[in-house]
Scaffold this motif. Structure first.
Motif, PDB file in Angstrom:
ATOM      1  N   GLY A  63      27.860  52.339  50.710  1.00  8.18           N
ATOM      2  CA  GLY A  63      27.264  52.503  52.033  1.00  8.18           C
ATOM      3  C   GLY A  63      27.926  51.612  53.066  1.00  8.18           C
ATOM      4  N   TRP A  64      28.258  50.370  52.668  1.00  6.92           N
ATOM      5  CA  TRP A  64      28.963  49.483  53.590  1.00  6.92           C
ATOM      6  C   TRP A  64      30.349  50.042  53.919  1.00  6.92           C
ATOM      7  CZ3 TRP A  64      33.643  47.023  53.307  1.00  6.92           C
ATOM      8  CH2 TRP A  64      33.907  46.093  54.315  1.00  6.92           C
ATOM      9  N   ALA A  65      31.052  50.533  52.899  1.00  5.59           N
ATOM     10  CA  ALA A  65      32.400  51.064  53.122  1.00  5.59           C
ATOM     11  C   ALA A  65      32.364  52.269  54.055  1.00  5.59           C
ATOM     12  CB  ALA A  65      33.040  51.438  51.792  1.00  5.59           C
ATOM     13  N   ARG A  66      31.386  53.159  53.865  1.00  6.80           N
ATOM     14  CA  ARG A  66      31.297  54.344  54.733  1.00  6.80           C
ATOM     15  C   ARG A  66      30.978  53.940  56.164  1.00  6.80           C
ATOM     16  NH1 ARG A  66      31.247  59.741  54.539  1.00  6.80           N
ATOM     17  NH2 ARG A  66      31.627  59.700  52.291  1.00  6.80           N
ATOM     18  N   ALA A  67      30.072  52.992  56.345  1.00  7.54           N
ATOM     19  CA  ALA A  67      29.743  52.534  57.694  1.00  7.54           C
ATOM     20  C   ALA A  67      30.968  51.967  58.393  1.00  7.54           C
ATOM     21  CB  ALA A  67      28.620  51.493  57.635  1.00  7.54           C
ATOM     22  N   ASN A  68      31.804  51.231  57.657  1.00  6.65           N
ATOM     23  CA  ASN A  68      32.995  50.648  58.268  1.00  6.65           C
ATOM     24  C   ASN A  68      34.086  51.680  58.498  1.00  6.65           C
ATOM     25  OD1 ASN A  68      33.155  47.409  58.558  1.00  6.65           O
ATOM     26  ND2 ASN A  68      31.608  48.005  57.051  1.00  6.65           N
ATOM     27  N   ALA A  69      34.183  52.678  57.629  1.00 10.27           N
ATOM     28  CA  ALA A  69      35.121  53.768  57.890  1.00 10.27           C
ATOM     29  C   ALA A  69      34.744  54.475  59.190  1.00 10.27           C
ATOM     30  CB  ALA A  69      35.129  54.751  56.715  1.00 10.27           C
ATOM     31  N   ASP A  70      33.448  54.693  59.407  1.00  5.12           N
ATOM     32  CA  ASP A  70      32.985  55.302  60.653  1.00  5.12           C
ATOM     33  C   ASP A  70      33.350  54.438  61.856  1.00  5.12           C
ATOM     34  OD1 ASP A  70      31.882  57.480  59.360  1.00  5.12           O
ATOM     35  OD2 ASP A  70      29.845  56.669  59.322  1.00  5.12           O
ATOM     36  N   ALA A  71      33.143  53.121  61.713  1.00  6.31           N
ATOM     37  CA  ALA A  71      33.431  52.224  62.833  1.00  6.31           C
ATOM     38  C   ALA A  71      34.920  52.185  63.143  1.00  6.31           C
ATOM     39  CB  ALA A  71      32.913  50.817  62.513  1.00  6.31           C
ATOM     40  N   PHE A  72      35.755  52.162  62.104  1.00  2.00           N
ATOM     41  CA  PHE A  72      37.204  52.129  62.328  1.00  2.00           C
ATOM     42  C   PHE A  72      37.672  53.420  62.997  1.00  2.00           C
ATOM     43  CE2 PHE A  72      37.407  49.315  58.323  1.00  2.00           C
ATOM     44  CZ  PHE A  72      37.016  48.221  59.073  1.00  2.00           C
ATOM     45  N   ARG A  73      37.091  54.541  62.583  1.00  5.75           N
ATOM     46  CA  ARG A  73      37.454  55.814  63.203  1.00  5.75           C
ATOM     47  C   ARG A  73      37.116  55.790  64.696  1.00  5.75           C
ATOM     48  NH1 ARG A  73      35.500  60.402  65.098  1.00  5.75           N
ATOM     49  NH2 ARG A  73      36.756  62.298  64.808  1.00  5.75           N
ATOM     50  N   THR A  74      35.921  55.294  65.030  1.00  3.74           N
ATOM     51  CA  THR A  74      35.500  55.227  66.426  1.00  3.74           C
ATOM     52  C   THR A  74      36.437  54.339  67.234  1.00  3.74           C
ATOM     53  OG1 THR A  74      33.184  55.598  65.824  1.00  3.74           O
ATOM     54  CG2 THR A  74      33.606  54.568  67.951  1.00  3.74           C
ATOM     55  N   LEU A  75      36.833  53.213  66.659  1.00  2.00           N
ATOM     56  CA  LEU A  75      37.734  52.308  67.363  1.00  2.00           C
ATOM     57  C   LEU A  75      39.112  52.917  67.580  1.00  2.00           C
ATOM     58  CD1 LEU A  75      36.850  48.883  65.744  1.00  2.00           C
ATOM     59  CD2 LEU A  75      37.032  49.282  68.196  1.00  2.00           C
ATOM     60  N   LEU A  76      39.613  53.586  66.564  1.00  2.00           N
ATOM     61  CA  LEU A  76      40.977  54.121  66.633  1.00  2.00           C
ATOM     62  C   LEU A  76      41.095  55.387  67.472  1.00  2.00           C
ATOM     63  CD1 LEU A  76      42.335  53.728  62.987  1.00  2.00           C
ATOM     64  CD2 LEU A  76      43.298  52.704  65.050  1.00  2.00           C
ATOM     65  N   ALA A  77      40.015  56.160  67.567  1.00  2.00           N
ATOM     66  CA  ALA A  77      40.119  57.517  68.123  1.00  2.00           C
ATOM     67  C   ALA A  77      40.826  57.598  69.471  1.00  2.00           C
ATOM     68  CB  ALA A  77      38.731  58.157  68.194  1.00  2.00           C
ATOM     69  N   PRO A  78      40.415  56.838  70.506  1.00  2.00           N
ATOM     70  CA  PRO A  78      41.092  57.000  71.803  1.00  2.00           C
ATOM     71  C   PRO A  78      42.535  56.528  71.793  1.00  2.00           C
ATOM     72  CG  PRO A  78      39.516  55.200  71.887  1.00  2.00           C
ATOM     73  CD  PRO A  78      39.303  55.886  70.584  1.00  2.00           C
ATOM     74  N   VAL A  79      42.848  55.492  71.005  1.00  2.00           N
ATOM     75  CA  VAL A  79      44.214  54.985  70.952  1.00  2.00           C
ATOM     76  C   VAL A  79      45.123  55.995  70.258  1.00  2.00           C
ATOM     77  CG1 VAL A  79      45.662  53.067  70.222  1.00  2.00           C
ATOM     78  CG2 VAL A  79      43.289  52.649  70.845  1.00  2.00           C
ATOM     79  N   VAL A  80      44.638  56.587  69.179  1.00  4.85           N
ATOM     80  CA  VAL A  80      45.429  57.577  68.463  1.00  4.85           C
ATOM     81  C   VAL A  80      45.632  58.817  69.330  1.00  4.85           C
ATOM     82  CG1 VAL A  80      45.482  59.096  66.453  1.00  4.85           C
ATOM     83  CG2 VAL A  80      44.681  56.739  66.209  1.00  4.85           C
ATOM     84  N   ALA A  81      44.593  59.244  70.041  1.00  7.06           N
ATOM     85  CA  ALA A  81      44.709  60.417  70.918  1.00  7.06           C
ATOM     86  C   ALA A  81      45.777  60.189  71.974  1.00  7.06           C
ATOM     87  CB  ALA A  81      43.361  60.721  71.567  1.00  7.06           C
ATOM     88  N   GLU A  82      45.800  58.991  72.560  1.00  6.31           N
ATOM     89  CA  GLU A  82      46.811  58.684  73.574  1.00  6.31           C
ATOM     90  C   GLU A  82      48.208  58.677  72.974  1.00  6.31           C
ATOM     91  OE1 GLU A  82      47.984  55.072  76.684  1.00  6.31           O
ATOM     92  OE2 GLU A  82      46.062  55.067  75.641  1.00  6.31           O
ATOM     93  N   ALA A  83      48.331  58.134  71.753  1.00  4.26           N
ATOM     94  CA  ALA A  83      49.643  58.098  71.110  1.00  4.26           C
ATOM     95  C   ALA A  83      50.148  59.499  70.821  1.00  4.26           C
ATOM     96  CB  ALA A  83      49.565  57.285  69.818  1.00  4.26           C
ATOM     97  N   PHE A  84      49.268  60.391  70.378  1.00  6.81           N
ATOM     98  CA  PHE A  84      49.678  61.762  70.102  1.00  6.81           C
ATOM     99  C   PHE A  84      50.044  62.504  71.383  1.00  6.81           C
ATOM    100  CE2 PHE A  84      48.527  61.115  65.835  1.00  6.81           C
ATOM    101  CZ  PHE A  84      48.898  62.215  65.085  1.00  6.81           C
ATOM    102  N   GLU A  85      49.383  62.178  72.475  1.00  5.22           N
ATOM    103  CA  GLU A  85      49.703  62.829  73.752  1.00  5.22           C
ATOM    104  C   GLU A  85      51.111  62.493  74.209  1.00  5.22           C
ATOM    105  OE1 GLU A  85      46.756  61.757  76.552  1.00  5.22           O
ATOM    106  OE2 GLU A  85      45.160  62.960  75.632  1.00  5.22           O
ATOM    107  N   ARG A  86      51.607  61.338  73.806  1.00  2.00           N
ATOM    108  CA  ARG A  86      52.962  60.947  74.196  1.00  2.00           C
ATOM    109  C   ARG A  86      54.022  61.671  73.383  1.00  2.00           C
ATOM    110  NH1 ARG A  86      50.825  55.455  74.262  1.00  2.00           N
ATOM    111  NH2 ARG A  86      51.856  55.074  72.268  1.00  2.00           N
ATOM    112  N   ARG A  87      53.621  62.318  72.316  1.00  2.00           N
ATOM    113  CA  ARG A  87      54.591  63.022  71.479  1.00  2.00           C
ATOM    114  C   ARG A  87      54.906  64.385  72.083  1.00  2.00           C
ATOM    115  NH1 ARG A  87      53.924  62.233  65.124  1.00  2.00           N
ATOM    116  NH2 ARG A  87      56.098  62.791  65.392  1.00  2.00           N
TER     117      ARG A  87
END
Length: 362
Positions: A80-104
């Motif tokens: 349960g702790w691991a899943r909660a942190n996977a969710d949090a990491f996804r939320t943190l990364l999402a806008p940065v990854v989207a911007e990086a893909f837009e530059r491609r």
């Protein structure tokens, strides 16, 4: 766990990591911990929830911070702790990854991203699985929605048995630390957005080369847990290998200074509550500190590779900063640290609290 955009195409962050697979991998990698009879496990859960509730007024008294009541405590197992942190990491990364893909210029082929997302998921899941057996609690300020106080029941039980300490005292002591984190963020609502911005800014800087986006995205995903835990790891850690420019190093140093402050402040509060609340606090602190330093060779190596040795130093460095500032200007004077990003300690000030006092108090 993975969101789908309106047009039915997966979000870029889900092309990077199969987050469900990462959580499942963590559940396999992480050992289950102590196995308790159902009735005893229910008592542990109830006691942890009670301890979290009882910790609140003591933290408010010692810290001098006023915060609204929490949303309650979520008592979890290791998966349960691991899943909660996977969710949090996804939320943190999402806008940065989207911007990086837009530059491609070209979106990666589906087959390539599918394979890559599973490989990276295995790496992220393995790391989360390892960490899931070592975390006692956490205030999750970085996921979607309001922050949550998490307590990892099997780890609390395992450590209190290893230390041979009073379970009720130890559970309250752990909750005092995590409640302090909750108060830090809820009493100062600017703090979580500020830290999120710092993390995303640093991660974004590691993705500036379009030709290396895929490789950098995978590296950042693998090492984001380290970054969020304070990230200044020792020689050979992949995250520091990726941090190359003076600007990137300065950003990582600023983030590490803030994490040292947060952890050190929580350590000071949990101890300053005192034996009138936690009668065996001195025994607990002594045995817990020895446990931090007394790991075997393999575990110590893993800790260095993952940056956890730096995490331990953060507790000590931050606690020294907090105690010296409080000795000079009192609790109210120390609490000026929470006024704004400008009053947070600079990296050099963590080791030189007098410099912070001079800068902020004049």
């Amino acid at each position: 766990m993975s969101a789908q955009p309106a047009e039915g195409r997966p979000e870029p962050v889900d092309l990077l990591v199969d987050w469900d697979l990462a959580a499942r991998t963590a559940a396999v990698v992480g050992r289950p911990g102590p196995q308790l009879p159902r009735a005893e496990a229910a008592l542990v859960v109830a006691d942890l929830r009670s301890a979290a509730h009882r910790a609140a007024p003591h933290v408010a008294r010692v810290s001098g911070l006023s915060a609204p009541a929490g949303e309650g405590v979520l008592v979890v197992d290791r998966p349960g702790w691991a899943r909660a942190n996977a969710d949090a990491f996804r939320t943190l990364l999402a806008p940065v990854v989207a911007e990086a893909f837009e530059r491609r210029e070209h979106r990666p082929a589906a087959a390539v991203t599918a394979v890559g997302s599973r490989v990276t998921a295995a790496e992220v899941g393995g790391l989360l699985g390892f960490l899931s057996g070592r975390v006692l609690g956490q205030y999750d300020a970085f996921g979607e929605g309001p922050g949550r106080l998490l307590l990892v029941a099997p780890n609390v039980v395992q450590v209190e048995r290893e230390l041979a300490v009073d379970p009720s005292d130890f559970r309250l002591w752990v909750c005092l630390h995590e409640e302090t984190h909750r108060v830090q963020f809820t009493a100062n609502p600017w703090l979580a957005p500020h830290l999120v911005g710092q993390v995303r800014g640093l991660v974004g800087q590691l993705m500036v080369e379009p030709s290396q986006v895929a490789e950098r995205l995978a590296s950042v995903a693998r090492n984001l847990p380290e970054l969020l835990r304070g990230g200044a790891s020792g020689s050979g850690a992949p995250l520091l290998d990726a941090v190359q420019t003076p600007e990137q190093r300065a950003g990582l140093a600023r983030l590490t200074a803030v994490m040292s402050l947060l952890e050190g402040h929580a350590d000071v509060v949990m101890d300053e509550v005192g034996p009138q609340v936690v009668p065996s606090v001195e025994t607990i602190r002594s045995r817990f500190t020895k446990r931090r330093a007394g790991r075997g060779a393999v575990d110590q190596l893993l800790r260095r590779l993952l940056g956890l040795e730096a995490k331990m130093r953060q507790y000590a460095d931050g606690a020294r900063f907090v105690r010296e500032v409080m000795a000079r200007v009192g609790t109210d004077g120390f609490n000026r640290v929470w006024e704004s990003p400008d009053t947070l300690p600079m990296p050099v000030e963590i080791a030189d609290p007098v410099a912070w006092v001079r800068r902020v108090h004049g």
